[in-house]
Design an enzyme around this catalytic site. Structure first.
Site, short mmCIF file in Angstrom:
data_model
loop_
_atom_site.label_atom_id
_atom_site.label_comp_id
_atom_site.label_asym_id
_atom_site.label_seq_id
_atom_site.Cartn_x
_atom_site.Cartn_y
_atom_site.Cartn_z
N GLU A 1 0.86 -1.18 0.00
CA GLU A 1 0.00 0.00 0.00
C GLU A 1 0.90 1.23 0.00
OE1 GLU A 1 -3.24 0.08 -0.31
OE2 GLU A 1 -3.52 -2.08 -0.14
N ASP B 1 -19.24 -9.51 -8.95
CA ASP B 1 -19.04 -8.62 -7.81
C ASP B 1 -18.31 -7.35 -8.23
OD1 ASP B 1 -19.21 -8.00 -4.95
OD2 ASP B 1 -17.04 -8.30 -4.94
#
Length: 133
Positions: A51, A76
């Site tokens: 991240e 999804d």
């Protein structure tokens, strides 16, 4: 467009070579790298990922969604983009891969500051391969 979905799945999964797997090695079928937020009620897989915080990469463990099939993952993903208001502007970009990718990045889909550029490169690479096949 399908080419955007396939391009993003290719980027997120390393063309299928880096699929998110459970601790037991079972597939999660999560080829879009969708994290499991607080509202996710389905199964999850913990994964060490990178991240970017203030542009600096950090290795962290995150929960990602797990699915029963690729079809479920694609459904999804489609639902995420069409039903989550933060992605509304992304879908308005029609057939422009650069604007789509930039919209995803601006909406916070990924923290990688190069995310949009990476998706565009994959989409363009796949389009060139298809034209020359």
């Amino acid at each position: 467009p399908a080419k955007f979905m396939i391009g993003q799945a290719a980027l997120e999964s390393g063309w299928g070579k880096r699929e998110i797997r459970g601790a037991d090695g079972s597939p999660s079928f999560n080829v879009f790298g969708i994290k499991a937020g607080k509202s996710w009620q389905g199964p999850t897989v913990d994964v060490k990922t990178t991240e970017y915080i203030d542009g600096v990469p950090h290795k962290v463990v995150q929960k990602f969604r797990a699915y029963e099939s690729y079809a479920e993952a694609f459904t999804d993903y489609g639902n995420l983009l069409t039903k989550n208001p933060r992605y509304a502007k992304v879908l308005a970009h029609g057939d422009d891969s650069a604007r789509f990718a930039q919209g995803l990045q601006q909406a916070g889909y990924a923290t990688d500051p190069q995310y949009a550029d990476k998706i565009v490169k994959v989409i363009n690479h796949a389009a060139i391969k298809q034209m020359t096949a």
